[in-house]
Write a protein that holds these residues in place. Sequence first.
Motif: not given
Ligand code: ZN
Length: 169
Positions: A13, A17, A19, A22, A56
């Motif tokens: 990603p 972004h 997150h 996510c 991440h």
């Molecule tokens: Zn993310």
Amino acid sequence: MTSSAHGHPSAFPKPGHNHARCTSDALRRAEAVCASRKVRLTEIRRRVLEAVWQSHVPVGAYDILSQLNAGGGRTAPMQIYRALEFLMDNGLVHRIASLNAFIGCAHMGEDNHAAQFLICRSCGTTAELESAPLKRALIQAVAERGFTIDSQIVEISGFCPHCTPKGRT
Ligand SMILES: [Zn+2]
Ligand SMILES: [Zn+2]
Ligand SMILES: [Zn+2]
């Protein structure tokens, strides 16, 4: 249009972004996995999973501990390890051996998936690659040598699409 040339949409990603999405997606999927396995995502397990999903980049157990205790909490290291063990046993989190750190599973709920990890040496972002041909090739090569696979986790280091290798070290 079929799937993008960059493969799995969440593989690497973009920096910046959303997150939070996510993380909330991951927690929602984790709850569904736990419900279907009839196990409980207790408060501590949920908080540890949330800490693992803070980015991440794989995170170490002690970073998780200090994050959980940042507000004056008194979580013990043993509780973190037990929670991580639960999360790994249920396929929600993977351990990256080369970093001694933990990353949220990108394929939660898919039993028995073989995991290959691409680890960026620059930003630390780690993406899970789920390559069936790679898995088959590995199983065949191993079988030819009379070896039985117990677990297969491949860790590959390099540079993600958002980081350019700056010369060789
Ligand atoms: Zn993310
Ligand atoms: Zn996984
Ligand atoms: Zn990178």
